[in-house]
Scaffold this motif. Structure first.
Motif, mmCIF file in Angstrom:
data_model
loop_
_atom_site.group_PDB
_atom_site.id
_atom_site.type_symbol
_atom_site.label_atom_id
_atom_site.label_comp_id
_atom_site.label_asym_id
_atom_site.label_seq_id
_atom_site.Cartn_x
_atom_site.Cartn_y
_atom_site.Cartn_z
ATOM 1 N N LEU A 151 71.605 -38.900 -77.403
ATOM 2 C CA LEU A 151 70.871 -38.194 -78.446
ATOM 3 C C LEU A 151 71.542 -38.262 -79.811
ATOM 4 O O LEU A 151 70.936 -37.892 -80.821
ATOM 5 N N GLU A 152 72.786 -38.707 -79.852
ATOM 6 C CA GLU A 152 73.521 -38.723 -81.114
ATOM 7 C C GLU A 152 72.813 -39.563 -82.167
ATOM 8 O O GLU A 152 72.707 -39.161 -83.329
ATOM 9 N N ALA A 153 72.327 -40.754 -81.776
ATOM 10 C CA ALA A 153 71.698 -41.653 -82.751
ATOM 11 C C ALA A 153 70.400 -41.067 -83.299
ATOM 12 O O ALA A 153 70.080 -41.248 -84.478
ATOM 13 N N GLU A 154 69.659 -40.363 -82.468
ATOM 14 C CA GLU A 154 68.363 -39.826 -82.883
ATOM 15 C C GLU A 154 68.504 -38.544 -83.697
ATOM 16 O O GLU A 154 67.757 -38.314 -84.652
ATOM 17 N N THR A 155 69.450 -37.691 -83.345
ATOM 18 C CA THR A 155 69.591 -36.393 -84.006
ATOM 19 C C THR A 155 70.634 -36.381 -85.116
ATOM 20 O O THR A 155 70.667 -35.442 -85.915
ATOM 21 N N CYS A 156 71.499 -37.417 -85.128
ATOM 22 C CA CYS A 156 72.619 -37.464 -86.090
ATOM 23 C C CYS A 156 73.560 -36.281 -85.886
ATOM 24 O O CYS A 156 74.231 -35.838 -86.824
ATOM 25 N N LEU A 157 73.583 -35.759 -84.668
ATOM 26 C CA LEU A 157 74.486 -34.667 -84.312
ATOM 27 C C LEU A 157 75.489 -35.174 -83.282
ATOM 28 O O LEU A 157 75.119 -35.889 -82.351
ATOM 29 N N ARG A 158 76.730 -34.787 -83.459
ATOM 30 C CA ARG A 158 77.723 -35.112 -82.442
ATOM 31 C C ARG A 158 77.498 -34.256 -81.205
ATOM 32 O O ARG A 158 76.796 -33.240 -81.259
ATOM 33 N N GLN A 159 78.116 -34.679 -80.106
ATOM 34 C CA GLN A 159 77.894 -33.974 -78.844
ATOM 35 C C GLN A 159 78.240 -32.489 -78.955
ATOM 36 O O GLN A 159 77.523 -31.631 -78.431
ATOM 37 N N ALA A 160 79.343 -32.195 -79.634
ATOM 38 C CA ALA A 160 79.772 -30.798 -79.750
ATOM 39 C C ALA A 160 78.820 -29.972 -80.604
ATOM 40 O O ALA A 160 78.853 -28.742 -80.555
ATOM 41 N N GLU A 161 77.964 -30.634 -81.388
ATOM 42 C CA GLU A 161 77.046 -29.921 -82.268
ATOM 43 C C GLU A 161 75.677 -29.699 -81.626
ATOM 44 O O GLU A 161 74.808 -29.078 -82.227
ATOM 45 N N GLN A 162 75.469 -30.232 -80.405
ATOM 46 C CA GLN A 162 74.159 -30.159 -79.760
ATOM 47 C C GLN A 162 74.095 -29.020 -78.734
ATOM 48 O O GLN A 162 75.070 -28.747 -78.034
ATOM 49 N N ARG A 163 72.926 -28.409 -78.671
ATOM 50 C CA ARG A 163 72.611 -27.458 -77.606
ATOM 51 C C ARG A 163 71.329 -27.939 -76.953
ATOM 52 O O ARG A 163 70.289 -28.040 -77.604
ATOM 53 N N VAL A 164 71.407 -28.273 -75.658
ATOM 54 C CA VAL A 164 70.247 -28.802 -74.938
ATOM 55 C C VAL A 164 69.649 -27.691 -74.079
ATOM 56 O O VAL A 164 70.343 -27.103 -73.239
ATOM 57 N N ILE A 165 68.385 -27.409 -74.301
ATOM 58 C CA ILE A 165 67.673 -26.345 -73.589
ATOM 59 C C ILE A 165 66.675 -26.974 -72.619
ATOM 60 O O ILE A 165 65.870 -27.833 -73.003
ATOM 61 N N TYR A 166 66.735 -26.531 -71.361
ATOM 62 C CA TYR A 166 65.762 -26.976 -70.355
ATOM 63 C C TYR A 166 65.308 -25.773 -69.553
ATOM 64 O O TYR A 166 66.129 -25.022 -69.026
ATOM 65 N N ARG A 167 64.003 -25.589 -69.507
ATOM 66 C CA ARG A 167 63.410 -24.436 -68.823
ATOM 67 C C ARG A 167 63.971 -23.118 -69.351
ATOM 68 O O ARG A 167 64.300 -22.198 -68.602
ATOM 69 N N GLY A 168 64.119 -23.050 -70.659
ATOM 70 C CA GLY A 168 64.550 -21.823 -71.311
ATOM 71 C C GLY A 168 66.016 -21.490 -71.177
ATOM 72 O O GLY A 168 66.438 -20.383 -71.540
ATOM 73 N N LYS A 169 66.825 -22.439 -70.682
ATOM 74 C CA LYS A 169 68.249 -22.178 -70.466
ATOM 75 C C LYS A 169 69.080 -23.297 -71.059
ATOM 76 O O LYS A 169 68.750 -24.475 -70.894
ATOM 77 N N GLU A 170 70.145 -22.910 -71.756
ATOM 78 C CA GLU A 170 71.053 -23.925 -72.288
ATOM 79 C C GLU A 170 71.872 -24.518 -71.146
ATOM 80 O O GLU A 170 72.438 -23.798 -70.322
#
Length: 248
Positions: free
Chosen positions: A76-95
């Motif tokens: 996801l880094e290339a698409e969001t321009c966010l580093r891994q530590a800067e991302q929060r991935v939510i699935y089914r309402g839970k990080e």
């Protein structure tokens, strides 16, 4: 006496599967997890397409079905321009945590996940942007002062050349140049610098100090020289008398 290895409880004639030795691996971040082994000859885990929602942007990425969320964040880094530590991935309402596996969390092909920017990372990036702006401003200020010092250094060399040739220089010229250099030193001292700009600031400060010290020495040498007064003495001739003129 027969060993129990390969037999059920050591019973004779009852053959069982050999004990499975578990293997472990160290995941990025220092977490120890069970290694997922593929049987020889089996195909690698299939790829799945995930629908990602990041703010107003919507796109898809492909990852292995048995990948971790950390591996997903890398994609996801290339698409969001966010580093891994800067991302929060939510699935089914839970990080989801970095070391969790997609398939074990129920992620399937065409599943929808939400990506958000970590608020703390946003604040850190803002602070970093301000810091970089200050560094750039300091670098430009130091560069401008360096050009001024170049001009004054050339004048110091000219004065040194004159005094070396036993030519006295007006003392006001030397004292004025010293004052101008000291002003540059004061301006330089007021610049807040760090990193490479701090190194450049230190070098320029040493250069200014060297010029001032050189002028102090030249001022003493110049004081020992005598002012040369150039005068022109014209040769005079006696005019012939009127009597002699009449002879011609």
């Amino acid at each position: 006496m027969m060993r129990g290895s390969g037999y059920d409880g050591g019973s004779r004639g009852v053959k069982t599967d050999p004990p499975v030795e578990l293997e472990w691996e160290m995941r990025p971040g220092g977490m120890l997890v069970q290694r997922r082994l593929l049987d020889p000859g089996t195909q690698p885990p299939p790829m799945i397409r995930l629908r990602i929602c990041y703010g107003e942007s919507k796109f898809e990425v492909s990852v292995g079905r048995r990948a971790t969320f950390r591996e997903l964040k890398k994609e996801l880094e290339a698409e969001t321009c966010l580093r891994q530590a800067e991302q929060r991935v939510i699935y089914r309402g839970k990080e989801r945590e970095n070391e969790e596996f997609l398939d074990r969390c129920g992620v399937k092909d065409r599943s929808k996940l939400v990506v958000m920017e970590d608020p703390s990372s946003r604040e850190r990036r803002y602070i970093e942007m301000r810091r970089n702006a200050k560094i750039q401003s300091s670098a430009l200020a130091i560069a401008a002062l360096s050009l001024e010092v170049d001009k004054y250094a050339a004048q110091v060399s000219a004065i040194e050349k004159s005094i070396s040739s036993r030519k006295k220089v007006p003392e006001l010229q030397i004292t004025t140049l010293i004052e101008l250099l000291m002003r540059q030193a004061v301006k330089l001292d007021g610049i807040v610098a760090e990193g490479d700009t701090s190194f450049q600031k230190t070098l320029l400060a040493k250069r200014v100090q060297k010029c001032v010290e050189a002028l102090d020495v030249l001022k003493l040498s110049n004081g020992k020289l005598k002012t040369v007064i150039v005068t022109t003495k014209w040769e005079t001739f006696d005019l012939p008398s009127t009597t002699n003129l009449e002879l011609f």
